[in-house]
Structure formats: C-alpha cells, structure tokens
Write a protein that holds these residues in place. Structure first.
Motif, PDB file in Angstrom:
ATOM      1  N   GLY A 108      39.774  42.762  34.172  1.00  8.98           N
ATOM      2  CA  GLY A 108      40.969  42.559  33.376  1.00  8.98           C
ATOM      3  C   GLY A 108      42.077  42.077  34.283  1.00  8.98           C
ATOM      4  N   PRO A 109      43.297  41.941  33.772  1.00 13.16           N
ATOM      5  CA  PRO A 109      44.398  41.472  34.613  1.00 13.16           C
ATOM      6  C   PRO A 109      44.707  42.472  35.729  1.00 13.16           C
ATOM      7  N   ASN A 110      44.367  42.088  36.971  1.00 10.82           N
ATOM      8  CA  ASN A 110      44.619  42.910  38.157  1.00 10.82           C
ATOM      9  C   ASN A 110      43.870  44.241  38.148  1.00 10.82           C
ATOM     10  N   ARG A 111      42.733  44.282  37.476  1.00  7.23           N
ATOM     11  CA  ARG A 111      41.926  45.497  37.487  1.00  7.23           C
ATOM     12  C   ARG A 111      40.450  45.138  37.344  1.00  7.23           C
ATOM     13  N   VAL A 112      39.624  45.836  38.099  1.00  2.39           N
ATOM     14  CA  VAL A 112      38.183  45.609  38.085  1.00  2.39           C
ATOM     15  C   VAL A 112      37.482  46.953  38.205  1.00  2.39           C
ATOM     16  N   GLN A 148      35.898  47.723  27.959  1.00  2.00           N
ATOM     17  CA  GLN A 148      36.111  46.467  27.235  1.00  2.00           C
ATOM     18  C   GLN A 148      37.159  46.637  26.137  1.00  2.00           C
ATOM     19  N   HIS A 149      36.990  47.668  25.322  1.00  2.00           N
ATOM     20  CA  HIS A 149      37.829  47.829  24.137  1.00  2.00           C
ATOM     21  C   HIS A 149      39.208  48.387  24.459  1.00  2.00           C
ATOM     22  N   MET A 150      39.257  49.428  25.291  1.00  2.00           N
ATOM     23  CA  MET A 150      40.522  50.111  25.543  1.00  2.00           C
ATOM     24  C   MET A 150      41.310  49.486  26.690  1.00  2.00           C
ATOM     25  N   MET A 151      40.619  48.855  27.652  1.00  2.00           N
ATOM     26  CA  MET A 151      41.282  48.385  28.865  1.00  2.00           C
ATOM     27  C   MET A 151      41.313  46.863  28.976  1.00  2.00           C
ATOM     28  N   ASP A 152      40.952  46.141  27.900  1.00  2.00           N
ATOM     29  CA  ASP A 152      41.026  44.672  27.883  1.00  2.00           C
ATOM     30  C   ASP A 152      40.263  44.047  29.052  1.00  2.00           C
ATOM     31  N   MET A 153      39.009  44.455  29.229  1.00  2.00           N
ATOM     32  CA  MET A 153      38.231  43.973  30.370  1.00  2.00           C
ATOM     33  C   MET A 153      37.007  43.197  29.883  1.00  2.00           C
ATOM     34  N   GLN A 154      36.736  42.101  30.567  1.00  2.00           N
ATOM     35  CA  GLN A 154      35.621  41.225  30.237  1.00  2.00           C
ATOM     36  C   GLN A 154      34.407  41.602  31.088  1.00  2.00           C
ATOM     37  N   CYS A 155      33.237  41.613  30.454  1.00  2.00           N
ATOM     38  CA  CYS A 155      32.035  42.178  31.074  1.00  2.00           C
ATOM     39  C   CYS A 155      31.092  41.099  31.577  1.00  2.00           C
ATOM     40  N   GLU A 156      30.606  41.293  32.805  1.00  2.00           N
ATOM     41  CA  GLU A 156      29.531  40.483  33.383  1.00  2.00           C
ATOM     42  C   GLU A 156      28.383  41.431  33.729  1.00  2.00           C
ATOM     43  N   ARG A 157      27.198  41.171  33.175  1.00  2.00           N
ATOM     44  CA  ARG A 157      26.055  42.059  33.380  1.00  2.00           C
ATOM     45  C   ARG A 157      25.115  41.509  34.442  1.00  2.00           C
ATOM     46  N   PHE A 158      24.387  42.443  35.105  1.00  2.00           N
ATOM     47  CA  PHE A 158      23.458  42.080  36.161  1.00  2.00           C
ATOM     48  C   PHE A 158      22.074  42.648  35.846  1.00  2.00           C
ATOM     49  N   THR A 159      21.066  42.088  36.482  1.00  2.00           N
ATOM     50  CA  THR A 159      19.684  42.450  36.160  1.00  2.00           C
ATOM     51  C   THR A 159      19.338  43.886  36.531  1.00  2.00           C
ATOM     52  N   ASP A 160      20.098  44.513  37.428  1.00  2.00           N
ATOM     53  CA  ASP A 160      19.807  45.899  37.806  1.00  2.00           C
ATOM     54  C   ASP A 160      20.401  46.909  36.835  1.00  2.00           C
ATOM     55  N   GLY A 161      20.998  46.418  35.747  1.00  2.00           N
ATOM     56  CA  GLY A 161      21.590  47.302  34.757  1.00  2.00           C
ATOM     57  C   GLY A 161      23.058  47.598  34.965  1.00  2.00           C
ATOM     58  N   SER A 162      23.612  47.132  36.078  1.00  2.00           N
ATOM     59  CA  SER A 162      25.028  47.346  36.336  1.00  2.00           C
ATOM     60  C   SER A 162      25.858  46.271  35.650  1.00  2.00           C
ATOM     61  N   ALA A 214      38.727  39.508  48.345  1.00  2.00           N
ATOM     62  CA  ALA A 214      38.273  39.165  46.997  1.00  2.00           C
ATOM     63  C   ALA A 214      37.615  37.793  46.970  1.00  2.00           C
ATOM     64  N   ASN A 215      36.531  37.666  46.182  1.00  2.00           N
ATOM     65  CA  ASN A 215      35.906  36.362  46.025  1.00  2.00           C
ATOM     66  C   ASN A 215      36.609  35.566  44.919  1.00  2.00           C
ATOM     67  N   ASN A 216      36.103  34.377  44.648  1.00  2.00           N
ATOM     68  CA  ASN A 216      36.784  33.469  43.719  1.00  2.00           C
ATOM     69  C   ASN A 216      36.745  33.939  42.265  1.00  2.00           C
ATOM     70  N   HIS A 217      35.906  34.947  41.981  1.00  2.00           N
ATOM     71  CA  HIS A 217      35.811  35.432  40.602  1.00  2.00           C
ATOM     72  C   HIS A 217      36.943  36.393  40.250  1.00  2.00           C
ATOM     73  N   HIS A 218      37.687  36.864  41.261  1.00  2.00           N
ATOM     74  CA  HIS A 218      38.767  37.809  40.999  1.00  2.00           C
ATOM     75  C   HIS A 218      40.003  37.054  40.515  1.00  2.00           C
ATOM     76  N   ARG A 219      40.492  37.428  39.328  1.00  2.00           N
ATOM     77  CA  ARG A 219      41.629  36.722  38.734  1.00  2.00           C
ATOM     78  C   ARG A 219      42.675  37.715  38.240  1.00  2.00           C
TER      79      ARG A 219
END
Length: 282
Positions: free
Chosen positions: A49-53, A30-44, A119-124
């Motif tokens: 980020g732009p062109n990176r997941v 999140q901090h170093m690579m400018d990536m936005q986080c989506e959390r899931f119930t299994d802990g993952s 890729a699904n529709n969430h990939h941006r």
C-alpha cells in the motif's frame, strides 16, 4: 560510536508475518489497509500500500517472523554491514522479494530477526489508499537490559526515552530511534517474549478519525485509545488484525536531533496515555 541516525539512517519498511490462516490475513490487509496482493508459489504473499508493505507466509503459529529496515543506498548498506561485523555481529545475506540483492539479516540474543536492505523497483509510495506509513515495531521481553544493550551498542540504535519504575528504579520501557523520528523500535519489560504491536504513522488527527471510522464500519473495536503517548508525544489508537496481532495508528510523532539526550518518564498510566487509561504490560 557511529549510530544509525548519524551514519546509516534506517526506516522500518516491511514486516514478515507468519500465519496459520494466511488467507484471512491477506483479506484483512487488502480490505482494511488498502494493500495490493502479489502471490508466490511457496504460498506466501506480499501486500503493498502507500508507504507500507507486509509479507505473509504460512506458518505453524501466528506472529512476526522478521522486521525489515530500509537504508538509503547500497553504500549505506555496505557501511552498516561492515560496522556490524566489526562489532562481532553475525550477518546473514538473504533474498527478499522486496529488497535489492545484498540485503542481510541479523538476530538478537533472543532470536528476533531484523533485516536491512535497499528497496527494489517494486516498492512504491504512490499507491492508492488512506495515509499510513509503516513506522515502528515493538516487542515485549523478559531481558530488557540485554535487548537495549544489543540494539544500541551492536546495531547502532539511539535511546530516545526510558520509562522507569519509580519505586525500584528498574527500566520498564525503552524507545529507540534509527533516524530522526522519535522511535522505530521499542521494548517493554514483560513476562513473555513476544511481538507487542506495529504502527502506521498518518499525516494528522483527521486521519486518525478516518481510520477509526473505517474500523468502526467493520465492527472492529479500538482496544487502546484514542489518546496521546508521553514518550513520542503522538496521538494514537490500537486495533487487531485477523490473527489478533496489534496495529497502532499514530500522528504527530516527535522528531529528534542526533544529540538529543534520552528522556526519563515514570511508569504510569499518564505516561503511556496522557488522555486516560493505559494498557500496562505485565
């Protein structure tokens, strides 16, 4: 034989990492690579980020669980699956929060998991952040010839460059492509079977500078580079993330044609870094 490059071009899309301390990894990306986080119930968590997941899951040890390649369409997905099954490769359908239904995975003879899908529709690609497209993944292996044989003759990768020991004639490194970029996958001969590093391709040298400044500000030191690789001709440097996984930042990676013959390089520091000292795997 039909290859990925000629029939079903594939680009590295995301990595699934396991971590004993997933929150530290999430904070890093999140901090170093400018990536936005989506959390899931299994802990993952999935971080985009732009062109990176990356997908990060709790695990008993740090490391890579799977590398996922994006195909251009459902038709290409079906074609690749058909070709793999015709070549005797076991294919397992999977569910991924990042890929559409019908995605599948394979395992190489040493157990590494590779995923293919659309890729699904969430990939941006338009998310905010510094430029750095997830571009290639590299492994060390004790069975280099077997790995090259599998990824070339079963999966359909193409050899771009080989690095040879000049005294013994033994293959030491193999760079493999799945589209027109010089490599999206590579293997080094080593004493262990492990994930070596992954790479983010930037737009130009100034981006390499800006990423270096970002890590310097956080007192994260470059451990290899800056320099220029011989195979691929790309500018680069490497750092580590919170789990000590190695990240490379690259620019100017060579483009290839489908009929380009494999190059041959001597195993030397100059081959791995024409600017100076190199990290030689052992």
């Amino acid at each position: 034989m039909n290859t990925l490059q000629t029939t079903t071009p594939a680009r590295l899309m995301y990595l699934h990492m396991g971590s004993k301390e997933p929150q530290k990894q999430i904070d890093f990306y999140q901090h170093m690579m400018d990536m936005q986080c989506e959390r899931f119930t299994d802990g993952s968590a999935v971080l985009r980020g732009p062109n990176r997941v990356v997908q990060i899951s709790p695990a008993d040890k740090h490391g890579l669980l799977a590398a996922a390649f994006q195909l251009g369409s459902k038709a290409q997905q079906a074609e690749l699956r058909h070709q793999l099954e015709e070549r005797g490769c076991s294919v397992q359908e999977i569910t991924s929060p990042i890929l559409e239904q019908g995605s599948f995975s394979i395992r190489d003879p040493q157990g590494r998991e590779t995923i293919f899908g659309v890729a699904n529709n969430h990939h941006r690609a338009d998310l905010p952040g510094m430029p750095g497209r997830l571009q290639h993944v590299v492994f060390q292996t004790t069975e280099l010839e077997d790995m090259v044989d599998f990824y070339v003759n079963t999966v359909g990768f193409t050899i771009s460059d080989n690095v040879m020991d000049q005294e013994t004639g033994k293959l030491m490194v193999c760079f493999l492509r799945s589209d027109d970029e010089h490599h999206s996958l590579a293997f080094f001969r080593g004493s262990k079977n492990e994930w070596d590093h992954h790479c983010y391709e930037t737009n130009e040298w100034n981006d390499i500078r800006d990423w270096g400044d970002r890590f310097a500000k956080e007192r994260i030191s470059i451990f290899f580079g800056p320099g220029r690789h011989g195979p691929g001709n790309n500018l680069f440097f490497m750092v580590v993330d919170a789990d000590r996984n190695r990240l490379e930042f690259s620019a100017e990676l060579e483009m290839t044609t489908a009929d380009q013959a494999p190059g041959n390089w001597p195993q030397s520091e100059y081959t791995l870094n024409s600017w100076g000292r190199a990290w030689i795997r052992s």
